[in-house]
Design a protein around this motif. Structure first.
Motif, mmCIF file in Angstrom:
data_model
loop_
_atom_site.group_PDB
_atom_site.id
_atom_site.type_symbol
_atom_site.label_atom_id
_atom_site.label_comp_id
_atom_site.label_asym_id
_atom_site.label_seq_id
_atom_site.Cartn_x
_atom_site.Cartn_y
_atom_site.Cartn_z
ATOM 1 N N ARG A 77 -6.076 60.331 18.844
ATOM 2 C CA ARG A 77 -6.204 61.165 17.622
ATOM 3 C C ARG A 77 -7.427 61.469 17.201
ATOM 4 N NH1 ARG A 77 -3.054 58.722 15.120
ATOM 5 N NH2 ARG A 77 -1.063 59.579 15.423
ATOM 6 N N SER A 118 -5.681 58.150 10.948
ATOM 7 C CA SER A 118 -6.088 59.702 10.967
ATOM 8 C C SER A 118 -7.450 59.809 11.526
ATOM 9 C CB SER A 118 -6.228 59.870 9.181
ATOM 10 O OG SER A 118 -7.535 59.481 8.791
ATOM 11 N N SER A 149 4.864 60.331 11.795
ATOM 12 C CA SER A 149 3.797 60.810 11.600
ATOM 13 C C SER A 149 4.127 62.363 10.766
ATOM 14 C CB SER A 149 3.134 61.487 13.064
ATOM 15 O OG SER A 149 4.482 62.101 13.681
ATOM 16 N N SER A 150 2.983 62.767 10.287
ATOM 17 C CA SER A 150 3.115 63.858 9.299
ATOM 18 C C SER A 150 1.720 64.502 9.199
ATOM 19 C CB SER A 150 3.623 63.710 7.935
ATOM 20 O OG SER A 150 3.883 64.709 7.227
ATOM 21 N N ASP A 151 1.571 65.869 8.534
ATOM 22 C CA ASP A 151 0.314 66.296 8.276
ATOM 23 C C ASP A 151 -0.493 65.115 7.356
ATOM 24 O OD1 ASP A 151 0.330 67.413 5.026
ATOM 25 O OD2 ASP A 151 2.087 67.401 6.093
ATOM 26 N N MET A 152 -1.740 65.195 7.341
ATOM 27 C CA MET A 152 -2.772 64.213 6.979
ATOM 28 C C MET A 152 -2.575 64.198 5.388
ATOM 29 S SD MET A 152 -6.673 63.292 7.941
ATOM 30 C CE MET A 152 -7.048 64.888 6.940
ATOM 31 N N PRO A 153 -2.596 65.161 4.664
ATOM 32 C CA PRO A 153 -2.653 65.149 3.410
ATOM 33 C C PRO A 153 -1.234 64.562 2.646
ATOM 34 C CG PRO A 153 -3.483 67.388 3.738
ATOM 35 C CD PRO A 153 -2.948 66.761 5.047
ATOM 36 N N THR A 154 -0.002 64.847 3.243
ATOM 37 C CA THR A 154 1.234 64.425 2.881
ATOM 38 C C THR A 154 1.358 63.073 3.297
ATOM 39 O OG1 THR A 154 2.393 66.491 3.368
ATOM 40 C CG2 THR A 154 3.637 64.588 3.509
ATOM 41 N N SER A 207 -7.123 65.485 15.700
ATOM 42 C CA SER A 207 -6.158 65.901 15.474
ATOM 43 C C SER A 207 -5.841 66.154 13.729
ATOM 44 C CB SER A 207 -4.740 64.996 15.694
ATOM 45 O OG SER A 207 -3.696 65.347 15.198
ATOM 46 N N LYS A 208 -5.115 67.285 13.320
ATOM 47 C CA LYS A 208 -4.984 67.358 11.761
ATOM 48 C C LYS A 208 -3.781 66.459 11.379
ATOM 49 C CE LYS A 208 -8.462 70.323 11.560
ATOM 50 N NZ LYS A 208 -9.564 69.797 10.781
ATOM 51 N N ARG A 209 -3.141 65.948 12.065
ATOM 52 C CA ARG A 209 -2.172 65.118 11.534
ATOM 53 C C ARG A 209 -2.552 63.575 11.596
ATOM 54 N NH1 ARG A 209 2.550 67.595 11.730
ATOM 55 N NH2 ARG A 209 4.035 65.746 11.945
ATOM 56 N N GLN A 263 -1.330 60.899 3.700
ATOM 57 C CA GLN A 263 -2.126 60.048 2.869
ATOM 58 C C GLN A 263 -1.532 59.657 1.546
ATOM 59 O OE1 GLN A 263 -6.055 62.042 2.287
ATOM 60 N NE2 GLN A 263 -6.931 59.872 3.008
#
Length: 593
Positions: free
Chosen positions: A468, A520, A558-563, A473-475, A565
């Protein structure tokens, strides 16, 4: 007869006889003052194996024990076919092909027995001549009735294993008495078909010691013998219908002794129920290579494990044997690995000749002593469990004792005391996975109960993190490493450091929590959370409503990074720290960078 050749006594006159005292003196001299006790091999069963055994060992047993009965010679080579929901025609056709190329029988593990194409089975595999095992989770008597309907008047050959859930069969007997009694009635008079399974594999694949496997199998058998007989079915019929499933690990000689001790204690159990000794001659043991010791890392080493496991099984007296494909943990069934697994038994029988002797271990000072020790320890444990109420009442206690042994095994593996080749020692640092780690970790079928799993999942999660990071990766992802595995992580890390580099845990997470890896592109952090925290977190990520009672989160979320985090923060995950090292440095070392 007069023309029968007379056996010539075997002697080695050129080698002078050596007494036990002389062996011990030589041993003391060669050790140069070191205590001979340091050569003892401690087993997880609670006793140690001596560095050598002499003829006095047999005298201590009251003389050489009689060779054990071995009714099926040689053993039957039985590949296993997992049958998904549906009619199973494809699996039946594959089984027919296997029988034409070295297999002697087949074992079907049925997801849904109610849809199994029994008439197609009877057409492809004549039921009167083909030895077939069936494992199923519901309605065993219904399947048997269907088999008999598909081949009227046929005496079946094989076995039935009814595994109704995540408990030993004898531990939940009340709900299934009627069905199991019908199974016995339907197969009475079929000497080559055993309709009741004593599933020792249930315990072995969860990390039980050899002693526990034998004892808890006997507890299960005792439950069946005590609970099933009624006015229509006798205890002798129940005993004749029983067979035992055992799994074999790479511990070569102890696994041989395990099967031999089980046969001896089976005779003792039948005697305790007042049953004739001849029923002991009918005991059939089906052995399988253990999933407990299989690995996903460097998976070709499974071929070597399976070789020693198979040899232990057949030299210990198994009547039938299933060897798993080396890649069964992560790959779909395929002809290549299936053929290798099937041919292992063929090689041992046809080229090594291991099926030509009734009881190969008979008379060995070491193996006879080891067999006797295991039998003694197992019988004491069996009696302790019976005094506590027998398997229905002591199920939780038995599983807790197995869990304690499994936890100790995880610790030994992490610290390097117990070697798993290719996983915690002699790793292939440049290994290219033939599977996708992310897909495997997300799979509900991935076996997380194995001895190697805590070490494997850490390396797999580490590989995913570096991938990653390289791809930017943005996730982000959270990987569930297991329950209370912080000490496993630390021990694994410490095992790779020089003594002067070894740190301490700055903050160990509390008992009963889960170990996690948050990953991340920018960072990786080892964390811990309670099961409740992780469950709420997983439901949030996958949008599973709280009113849905049953939800088993995957190992990888896994999910998008802001969510992700923010969710990690909101649901209260805590960082697990290793003094003087960041998580990234820990993972670098574990990954061999």
């Amino acid at each position: 007869m007069s023309d029968t050749p007379v056996a010539t006594p075997v002697s080695f006159a050129e080698f002078p006889a050596v007494t036990t005292a002389e062996w011990q003196a030589r041993l003391t001299r060669d050790l140069k003052g070191q205590d001979p006790a340091t050569l003892r091999w401690p087993l997880s069963d609670g006793f140690s194996v001596e560095p050598f055994y002499h003829r006095e060992a047999l005298a201590a047993l009251g003389g050489p024990p009689a060779p054990l009965p071995h009714p099926q010679a040689p053993w039957l080579n039985m590949p296993t076919f997992s049958v998904p929901a549906g009619d199973g025609r494809a699996a039946i056709d594959q089984a027919a092909a296997a029988l034409a190329t070295g297999a002697d029988g087949v074992h079907f593990i049925l997801t849904d027995a109610s849809t199994f194409a029994v008439h197609h089975l009877a057409e492809q595999l004549p039921l009167a001549d083909t030895y077939i095992g069936y494992t199923l989770v519901a309605d065993p008597d219904v399947l048997l009735a269907q088999l008999l309907d598909a081949a009227p008047g046929t005496a079946l050959r094989g076995f039935l294993r009814f595994a109704p859930g995540p408990v030993p069969e004898g531990a939940e007997l009340a709900d299934y008495r009627t069905a199991l009694r019908r199974c016995v009635s339907l197969t009475t008079g079929m000497p080559n078909f055993q309709a009741l399974a004593v599933n020792g594999a249930f315990f072995g694949n969860r990390g039980a010691t050899a002693t526990q496997q034998i004892a808890f199998s006997l507890n299960t058998a005792a439950t069946l013998l005590a609970e099933l007989p009624n006015d229509e079915i006798s205890a002798a019929q129940v005993a004749a219908a029983m067979h035992v499933h055992m799994v074999i690990t790479p511990s070569y000689f102890p696994e041989m002794a395990k099967l031999r001790a089980l046969r001896r204690l089976w005779a003792t159990l039948l005697h305790a129920f007042g049953l004739p000794a001849k029923l002991n001659q009918r005991l059939r043991i089906h052995a399988a290579t253990a999933s407990w010791t299989q690995t996903t890392l460097d998976p070709h080493t499974n071929l070597l494990r399976h070789t020693t496991e198979a040899m232990s099984a057949v030299l210990g007296g198994a009547d039938s044997l299933s060897v798993a494909p080396f890649d069964s943990l992560f790959a779909e069934a395929n002809d290549f690995s299936g053929r290798l697994a099937r041919n292992l038994s063929v090689l041992l029988r046809e080229e090594s000749g291991l099926g030509r002797v009734q009881d190969p271990a008979a008379g060995s000072y070491y193996l006879e002593t080891l067999t006797d020790l295991l039998a003694q320890e197992a019988w004491v444990l069996f009696q302790r469990m019976e005094e506590a109420g027998g398997m229905p009442k002591v199920r939780a206690q038995a599983l807790e004792e197995i869990k304690e042994m499994a936890t100790e095994t995880f610790r030994r593996i992490a610290s390097g005391q117990q070697v798993i080749v290719g996983t915690n020692r002699f790793q292939n640092r440049g290994e290219q996975f033939s599977f996708h780690p992310k897909k495997l970790l997300r799979s509900a079928n991935f076996d997380v109960t194995r001895a190697a799993y805590p070490t494997e999942v850490l390396r797999l999660a580490t590989a995913l993190h570096f991938e990653r990071r390289e791809k930017k990766s943005k996730r982000a992802a959270v990987v569930l490493l297991g329950s209370n595995t912080n000490q496993v992580i630390l021990d694994t890390f410490l095992n790779m450091l020089l003594p002067h580099e070894r740190p301490e845990m700055a903050a160990s997470h509390p008992e009963g929590t889960l170990s996690l890896l948050y990953s991340s592109p920018e960072e990786a952090t080892l964390m811990y959370a309670t099961p409740e925290q992780f469950q709420r977190f997983a439901r949030f990520i996958y949008q599973i409503p709280t009113e849905k009672q049953v939800f088993i989160p995957p190992t990888l979320l896994s999910s998008d990074m802001p969510t992700l985090q923010e969710a990690v923060r909101v649901f209260g995950f805590q960082e697990m720290k290793v003094q003087g090292y960041t998580t990234e440095q820990v993972l670098d070392r574990i990954q061999g960078r």
